[in-house]
Scaffold this motif. Structure first.
Motif, PDB file in Angstrom:
ATOM      1  N   SER A  86      -7.316  -4.613  -4.800  1.00  0.00           N
ATOM      2  CA  SER A  86      -8.491  -5.463  -4.658  1.00  0.00           C
ATOM      3  C   SER A  86      -9.359  -5.065  -3.475  1.00  0.00           C
ATOM      4  N   GLY A  87      -8.850  -4.174  -2.624  1.00  0.00           N
ATOM      5  CA  GLY A  87      -9.626  -3.798  -1.432  1.00  0.00           C
ATOM      6  C   GLY A  87      -9.621  -4.893  -0.389  1.00  0.00           C
TER       7      GLY A  87
ATOM      8  N   LYS B  18       1.984   1.778  -3.401  1.00  0.00           N
ATOM      9  CA  LYS B  18       0.898   2.058  -4.339  1.00  0.00           C
ATOM     10  C   LYS B  18       0.365   3.479  -4.163  1.00  0.00           C
ATOM     11  N   TYR B  19       0.272   3.927  -2.892  1.00  0.00           N
ATOM     12  CA  TYR B  19      -0.393   5.211  -2.653  1.00  0.00           C
ATOM     13  C   TYR B  19       0.594   6.339  -2.391  1.00  0.00           C
TER      14      TYR B  19
ATOM     15  N   LEU C 162      -5.959  -4.635   3.600  1.00  0.00           N
ATOM     16  CA  LEU C 162      -6.076  -4.173   4.990  1.00  0.00           C
ATOM     17  C   LEU C 162      -7.039  -5.039   5.793  1.00  0.00           C
TER      18      LEU C 162
ATOM     19  N   ASP D  43       4.355   6.250   5.235  1.00  0.00           N
ATOM     20  CA  ASP D  43       4.737   6.737   3.902  1.00  0.00           C
ATOM     21  C   ASP D  43       4.419   8.220   3.818  1.00  0.00           C
TER      22      ASP D  43
ATOM     23  N   ARG E 236     -12.539   0.736  -0.914  1.00  0.00           N
ATOM     24  CA  ARG E 236     -11.407   1.475  -1.471  1.00  0.00           C
ATOM     25  C   ARG E 236     -11.771   2.948  -1.459  1.00  0.00           C
TER      26      ARG E 236
ATOM     27  N   ASN F   3       0.833  -1.209   0.000  1.00  0.00           N
ATOM     28  CA  ASN F   3       0.000   0.000   0.000  1.00  0.00           C
ATOM     29  C   ASN F   3       0.861   1.250   0.000  1.00  0.00           C
TER      30      ASN F   3
ATOM     31  N   SER G  19      -8.486   6.289  -5.017  1.00  0.00           N
ATOM     32  CA  SER G  19      -7.503   5.242  -5.308  1.00  0.00           C
ATOM     33  C   SER G  19      -7.974   4.251  -6.358  1.00  0.00           C
TER      34      SER G  19
HETATM   35  P1  ADP Z   1      -6.201  -2.076  -2.042  1.00  0.00           P
HETATM   36  O1  ADP Z   1      -4.938  -1.407  -1.697  1.00  0.00           O
HETATM   37  O2  ADP Z   1      -5.982  -3.380  -2.734  1.00  0.00           O
HETATM   38  O3  ADP Z   1      -7.211  -1.229  -2.676  1.00  0.00           O
HETATM   39  P2  ADP Z   1      -6.477  -2.332   0.826  1.00  0.00           P
HETATM   40  O4  ADP Z   1      -7.440  -3.100   1.671  1.00  0.00           O
HETATM   41  O5  ADP Z   1      -5.062  -2.655   1.042  1.00  0.00           O
HETATM   42  O6  ADP Z   1      -6.910  -2.537  -0.675  1.00  0.00           O
HETATM   43  O7  ADP Z   1      -6.685  -0.860   1.095  1.00  0.00           O
HETATM   44  C1  ADP Z   1      -7.974  -0.303   1.112  1.00  0.00           C
HETATM   45  C2  ADP Z   1      -7.930   1.166   0.700  1.00  0.00           C
HETATM   46  O8  ADP Z   1      -7.251   1.939   1.718  1.00  0.00           O
HETATM   47  C3  ADP Z   1      -7.155   1.426  -0.509  1.00  0.00           C
HETATM   48  O9  ADP Z   1      -7.905   1.263  -1.688  1.00  0.00           O
HETATM   49  C4  ADP Z   1      -6.692   2.838  -0.319  1.00  0.00           C
HETATM   50  O10 ADP Z   1      -7.627   3.706  -0.814  1.00  0.00           O
HETATM   51  C5  ADP Z   1      -6.541   2.991   1.158  1.00  0.00           C
HETATM   52  N1  ADP Z   1      -5.141   2.869   1.604  1.00  0.00           N
HETATM   53  C6  ADP Z   1      -4.543   1.765   2.147  1.00  0.00           C
HETATM   54  N2  ADP Z   1      -3.261   2.046   2.476  1.00  0.00           N
HETATM   55  C7  ADP Z   1      -3.060   3.337   2.151  1.00  0.00           C
HETATM   56  C8  ADP Z   1      -1.898   4.204   2.216  1.00  0.00           C
HETATM   57  N3  ADP Z   1      -0.730   3.796   2.747  1.00  0.00           N
HETATM   58  N4  ADP Z   1      -2.026   5.470   1.754  1.00  0.00           N
HETATM   59  C9  ADP Z   1      -3.193   5.884   1.250  1.00  0.00           C
HETATM   60  N5  ADP Z   1      -4.313   5.134   1.147  1.00  0.00           N
HETATM   61  C10 ADP Z   1      -4.229   3.845   1.581  1.00  0.00           C
END
Ligand code: ADP
Length: 690
Positions: A642-643, A588-589, A646, A613, A632, A585, A636
């Motif tokens: 895939s949501g 990715k973010y 977490l 981050d 999600r 994550n 994002s």
């Molecule tokens: P995914 O990353 O596959 O969409 P996650 O369950 O890991 O699913 O995360 C759920 C949502 O939480 C993400 O879609 C994102 O919007 C938000 N998120 C998770 N980690 C972060 C992060 N480090 N920074 C910003 N947004 C995050």
């Protein structure tokens, strides 16, 4: 939505309207019931009154026989009143004459000349009076009177001559003798009256009082006055013959006995009543009778004012034929309040009113000031006075002008107040029903929208997962084909390609693990196997495994790990997977600043593993939802994902008895911290053993 609301509200409102119609109808039917009840009571009361008054009619015919004897007639009148507490001051009219229970006017027997048939005596009296008044020779007059006394044939004449002797002696200032002469009157002729209708005794006592005054015998004079008043109070004579005047005269003397004075004043009131009847009532009734307004059927009524009070009279006319002006008429004052106590009580015994109602007479501006309610039933009937409005009332105009009879609620409530309770019950029932219906609709709609959201998330998830699978598969395939073609001869390059294929297949494995984990979590079959291991080393291993990705994406990784080792019983694979999800994550973010900080520390009995981050961050309203499956953050969606990541982290950490904390601000980055308790409690250990 609108249709559902309409389907709920329209029947609800229709039911509500019907409910209120029912309440309104109830109000109407209550009104009808009360009106019927009070009309029944009124009719019975009128019937009872008619019955009672027709009984008086028979008393009137009985009175006819004793008309010539005023004393007997008076005692009959008294009996009429005594038997009926609601009737007062009965009186009899005949021609010019008025006879009340205590007094009469013009009713006494014709006065007779006491000297009729005694012409010698009459002559002697005339001579004596001539000497007394014309010649003013009192001694001569006294002689004539004395001579006349010897000739007087009866007690009446003797009494009269004695009075004259007393008068002459008084004029001669022979007071002692005058007193002695007058004093013989009571024994001589106790009940006789002079030709003017005044009792001898009254004349005698008045003269004695004057003589005593002349002798200055004050105490005796006062006693004499007392005696005079006593006689007048107890021997009323016809008002036409000055009874009222003599009563007033005797009352005007000071220092008379209190009780006697009270009786005398009662007599004075009776005199006033008879005078009032003579003056006010007799002409009216006789006019009514002469123009034929009066009939034999029902008693007539006369409402009039006396001393600022309202008086209601009833009268009956003798039914025998004859001259209207000489027909006997029996009148009486009606006491409506007392009637309420007596007649109404009897009437109500036959009407079932129930506990909650009571019936009262209602005056329409009738001001009964003259009535003196000594009658206990009267007092009981009117305390307490009716409070609150009548539920229904019926006019008694024909029987008791100025009065109506009304039915009241015992607690003084109106019909509106009586139905208000039912209205409230109906209202709350309908509102409650509408509320329940609306809540049902709202819940159903919420469930439907959740369902829709879930299916949207699921289809998004499928497309996201397939997209995420495609990338590593394409890379593996491309580099595999390149290697297979044998075109790459450089060992370094080959090793690099093999590395890419390995990393991408690891990513694939990780992704598939996530999907499988969620499937197991959903099915409730996810198991964690604990084994003691060093958490610091575990973090280090995870970082090492992920480092190629950080490097490839150009991330700088700051690591702060303690020197020591921290041994904990954990599911190694699950924790590594959780950490990799957080690293994933973080990469990715993050957009401009590619910095990831990983730290391990011990605080408050927990091992804290943080992954921070400087990426896009999470809006505060989305923070509580990031651990939900498939959730999600809106922005994002363009990032592959895939949501699930977490939600897997949370499930694993929860299973270890720990928790995950997030602090994040949009544009400033996010920090996810895993907290693992150092000493696991018994229930957590048990769960982990599953
Ligand atoms: P995914 O990353 O596959 O969409 P996650 O369950 O890991 O699913 O995360 C759920 C949502 O939480 C993400 O879609 C994102 O919007 C938000 N998120 C998770 N980690 C972060 C992060 N480090 N920074 C910003 N947004 C995050």
């Amino acid at each position: 939505m609108l249709v559902a609301l309409g389907l709920t509200l329209v029947p609800g409102l229709a039911l509500g309207y019907l409910g209120f119609l029912a309440v309104a109808e109830r109000e109407g039917s209550l009104r009808t019931n009360y009106t019927a009840t009070i009309t029944l009571v009124r009719d019975r009361l009128a019937g009872e009154l008619a019955r009672q008054e027709s009984a008086i009619r028979s008393d009137l015919s009985d009175l006819q026989h004793v008309l010539d004897n005023p004393e007997v007639a008076q005692s009959r009148l008294q009996a009429i009143a005594a038997a009926r507490p609601w009737l007062r001051e009965p009186f009899l009219l005949k021609g010019e004459r008025v006879l009340a229970a205590g007094l009469a006017s013009g009713w006494s027997r014709p006065l007779v000349d006491p000297f009729t048939g005694a012409s010698g005596l009459r002559l002697m009296m005339q001579t004596a009076e001539h000497a007394e008044f014309v010649r003013r020779d009192l001694e001569l007059a006294l002689g004539h009177y004395r001579a006349a006394l010897a000739l007087a044939p009866s007690v009446v004449t003797r009494g009269l001559v004695t009075l004259r002797i007393g008068r002459t002696l008084f004029k001669l200032r022979r007071f002692e003798e005058s007193i002695a002469t007058y004093s013989s009157i009571p024994t001589l002729a106790p009940d006789a009256a002079d030709p003017n209708g005044i009792p001898y005794q009254v004349a005698a006592l008045l003269q004695i009082a004057d003589a005593l005054a002349s002798l200055n015998r004050t105490a005796e004079r006062a006693r004499c006055h007392q005696q005079l008043l006593h006689y007048i109070v107890n021997h009323p004579w016809d008002i036409e013959h000055g009874y009222g005047y003599y009563l007033g005269l005797a009352l005007s003397v000071p220092s008379i006995d209190v009780d006697l004075a009270r009786e005398a004043r009662a007599r004075q009131r009776a005199v006033a009543t008879v005078e009032w009847i003579t003056r006010e009532i007799r002409p009216r009734i006789q006019t009514a009778v002469s123009i034929g307004a009066s009939s034999d059927k029902a008693p007539d009524r006369l409402a009039l004012k006396r001393d600022n009070g309202d008086v209601l009279l009833g009268y009956l006319v003798e039914s025998s034929s004859g001259d209207n002006s000489s027909r006997a008429i029996l009148g009486y004052e009606l006491q409506p309040r007392s009637m309420a106590g007596h007649l109404l009580t009897d009437v109500l015994k036959a009407v079932d009113l129930g506990e909650a109602l009571r019936v009262e007479l209602i005056p329409h501006g009738f001001n009964q000031t003259l009535a003196e309610p000594h009658d206990p039933v009267y007092i009981a009937a009117f305390s307490p006075a009716p409070s609150g409005p009548a539920l229904a009332q019926a006019d008694l105009q024909a029987w008791l002008p100025g009065w109506a009879v009304g039915v009241f609620d015992r607690d003084g409530r109106s019909i509106e107040q009586l139905v208000a309770r039912e209205r409230t019950i109906y209202g709350s029932l309908i509102l409650g029903m509408l509320g329940t219906l609306l809540a049902g609709v709202a819940l159903t709609m919420r469930a439907a929208s959740r369902e829709a959201e879930l299916s949207r998330l699921k289809s998004e998830f499928v497309s996201n997962v397939s997209h995420e699978l495609k990338t590593p598969l394409a890379l593996i395939r491309m580099f595999g084909e390149t290697l297979e073609s044998g075109l790459v001869t450089d060992d370094r390059k080959r090793a690099e390609f093999c590395g890419i294929i390995r990393r991408e297949s690891e990513r694939l494995t990780h992704l598939i693990n996530n999907v499988l984990d969620v499937a197991r979590i959903d099915a409730g079959t996810k198991q964690y196997t604990l084994s003691s291991c060093d958490v610091v080393q575990l973090v280090r291993d995870a970082l090492d495994a992920y480092r190629p990705f950080f490097d490839r994406l150009g991330f700088q990784v700051e690591v702060a790990l303690p020197e020591c080792s921290i041994e904990l019983a954990v599911d190694r694979e699950a924790i590594v997977q959780a950490l990799v999800n957080l690293f994933d994550n973080a990469t990715k973010y993050s957009t401009d600043v590619k910095l990831v900080a990983v730290s391990v520390a011990i605080a408050d009995g927990s091992v804290r593993v943080s992954v921070a981050d400087r990426g896009v961050g999470i809006p505060s309203d989305a923070i509580p939802r990031v651990f939900e499956k498939h959730f999600r953050v809106g922005e994002s969606v363009s990032t592959p994902g895939s949501g699930l990541g977490l939600s897997i982290v949370k499930h694993a950490i929860d299973a270890h008895g720990g928790r995950v904390e997030v602090s994040s601000a949009p544009g400033r980055g996010s920090t996810f911290t895993i907290l693992l308790p150092i000493a696991l409690d018994a229930s957590t250990s048990a769960r982990l053993q599953l």
